[in-house]
Design a protein around this motif. Structure first.
Motif, PDB file in Angstrom:
ATOM      1  N   VAL A  64      32.745  38.929  33.134  1.00 62.98           N
ATOM      2  CA  VAL A  64      31.776  38.000  33.807  1.00 62.98           C
ATOM      3  C   VAL A  64      32.201  36.441  33.701  1.00 62.98           C
ATOM      4  CG1 VAL A  64      29.874  39.454  33.776  1.00 62.98           C
ATOM      5  CG2 VAL A  64      29.861  37.798  32.035  1.00 62.98           C
ATOM      6  N   LYS A  65      33.175  36.125  32.724  1.00 65.18           N
ATOM      7  CA  LYS A  65      33.788  34.699  32.980  1.00 65.18           C
ATOM      8  C   LYS A  65      34.392  34.506  34.170  1.00 65.18           C
ATOM      9  CE  LYS A  65      33.702  34.017  27.914  1.00 65.18           C
ATOM     10  NZ  LYS A  65      34.747  33.570  26.536  1.00 65.18           N
ATOM     11  N   LEU A  66      34.930  35.717  34.753  1.00 64.70           N
ATOM     12  CA  LEU A  66      35.810  35.510  35.901  1.00 64.70           C
ATOM     13  C   LEU A  66      35.136  36.022  37.230  1.00 64.70           C
ATOM     14  CD1 LEU A  66      39.157  37.422  34.399  1.00 64.70           C
ATOM     15  CD2 LEU A  66      38.686  35.077  34.613  1.00 64.70           C
ATOM     16  N   ALA A  67      34.151  36.960  37.090  1.00 60.11           N
ATOM     17  CA  ALA A  67      33.643  37.380  38.293  1.00 60.11           C
ATOM     18  C   ALA A  67      32.087  37.883  38.099  1.00 60.11           C
ATOM     19  CB  ALA A  67      34.377  38.585  38.879  1.00 60.11           C
ATOM     20  N   GLN A  68      31.387  38.075  39.362  1.00 65.90           N
ATOM     21  CA  GLN A  68      29.872  38.585  39.210  1.00 65.90           C
ATOM     22  C   GLN A  68      30.024  40.084  38.743  1.00 65.90           C
ATOM     23  OE1 GLN A  68      27.492  37.516  42.303  1.00 65.90           O
ATOM     24  NE2 GLN A  68      28.928  36.200  43.215  1.00 65.90           N
ATOM     25  N   SER A  69      29.348  40.624  37.923  1.00 64.82           N
ATOM     26  CA  SER A  69      29.472  41.908  37.377  1.00 64.82           C
ATOM     27  C   SER A  69      29.280  43.005  38.442  1.00 64.82           C
ATOM     28  CB  SER A  69      28.244  42.093  36.206  1.00 64.82           C
ATOM     29  OG  SER A  69      27.072  41.861  36.660  1.00 64.82           O
ATOM     30  N   LYS A  70      28.427  42.606  39.412  1.00 64.32           N
ATOM     31  CA  LYS A  70      28.327  43.528  40.671  1.00 64.32           C
ATOM     32  C   LYS A  70      29.667  43.948  41.284  1.00 64.32           C
ATOM     33  CE  LYS A  70      23.776  41.851  41.663  1.00 64.32           C
ATOM     34  NZ  LYS A  70      22.767  41.385  42.913  1.00 64.32           N
TER      35      LYS A  70
END
Length: 252
Positions: A134-140
């Protein structure tokens, strides 16, 4: 003559610039990433590299399981990678930058058509702890395209060795290795013995016959995949015990 020199200098500048860009393109490779667990990290990944409890050994959540193509039968254990989310504006966090992880486990392939094939050959895939993902992208997003490259591992303290086995058989798990991170050769000696090569058991677990090593202080010679070698003298004292971890006074 001056005009020719200027043209030559200009041509060399252009060639040099193209080479730099080409090398930069080669340095970053295409891959993908998913995550496991929850924001607390879920169950700590352990197993295929032999590191055991990653928190206890100092790796924490900045780790990943690698797909078959990257894991290389365990030879990549301990290597570090820089990763960034790319080409997915819906899920990549803008200006997120990069994360750096240590390879600590294997993400096995799954050929069942009802399950995701992310770790199947020839995919180059990273299974990250959720707090890193989640530092890179949304968890969804679930899965994201990434670019990655090998980088030098920055570790605090010295190289560590977890000793197990019995008087006839000694294993040493090599931990907290800086520099290239992945060990390709390991030697051991006591004050009354010569250097003896250890063989890879699995991951970063190395083995050797106990011989006369029990009851002696132990020194190690560690060689990483880039060919660099470090000698760590008297890592374990003469009264060392199986099941204990000992730290050398040095690192790459």
């Amino acid at each position: 003559m001056a005009k020719f020199q200027n043209l030559f200098t200009g041509a060399m500048f252009i060639i040099s610039t193209l080479l730099v860009h080409a090398m930069g393109d080669i340095a970053w490779e295409d891959g993908s990433a998913t995550f496991y667990g929850d924001m607390k990290g879920g169950e700590t990944m352990k197993g295929a590299c032999g590191y055991g409890d990653l928190f206890q050994q100092g790796y924490g959540l900045e780790t990943a399981a690698l797909s078959t193509a990257l894991f290389n039968n365990g030879l990549t254990c301990g290597a570090c990678f820089e990763i960034m989310c790319v080409n997915d504006p819906q899920w990549c966090i803008p200006n997120a930058g990069t994360i750096t992880i240590t390879a600590t486990n294997f993400c096995p392939p799954n050929y069942d058509p009802h399950f995701y094939p992310w770790c199947n050959p020839p995919r180059k895939h990273f299974d990250l702890a959720m707090p890193m993902f989640v530092k890179l992208a949304q968890s969804k997003a679930g899965i994201i395209p990434v670019k990655y490259r090998r980088v030098s591992c920055i570790k605090r303290g010295g190289v560590r060795f977890e000793l197990k086995g019995n008087p006839n058989w000694i294993t040493a798990t090599v931990l907290n290795v800086g520099g290239a991170g992945d060990v390709k050769a390991l030697r051991i000696k006591g004050p009354n013995s010569d250097w003896r090569p250890m063989s890879r058991n699995w991951g970063q677990v190395w083995q050797v016959g106990g011989g006369n090593l029990v009851g002696q202080s132990l020194s190690f010679q560690v060689t990483t995949s880039d060919g660099k070698t470090i000698v760590l003298d008297n890592v374990a004292p003469g009264n060392w015990q199986f099941g204990q971890t000992y730290e050398g006074r040095g690192n790459f």
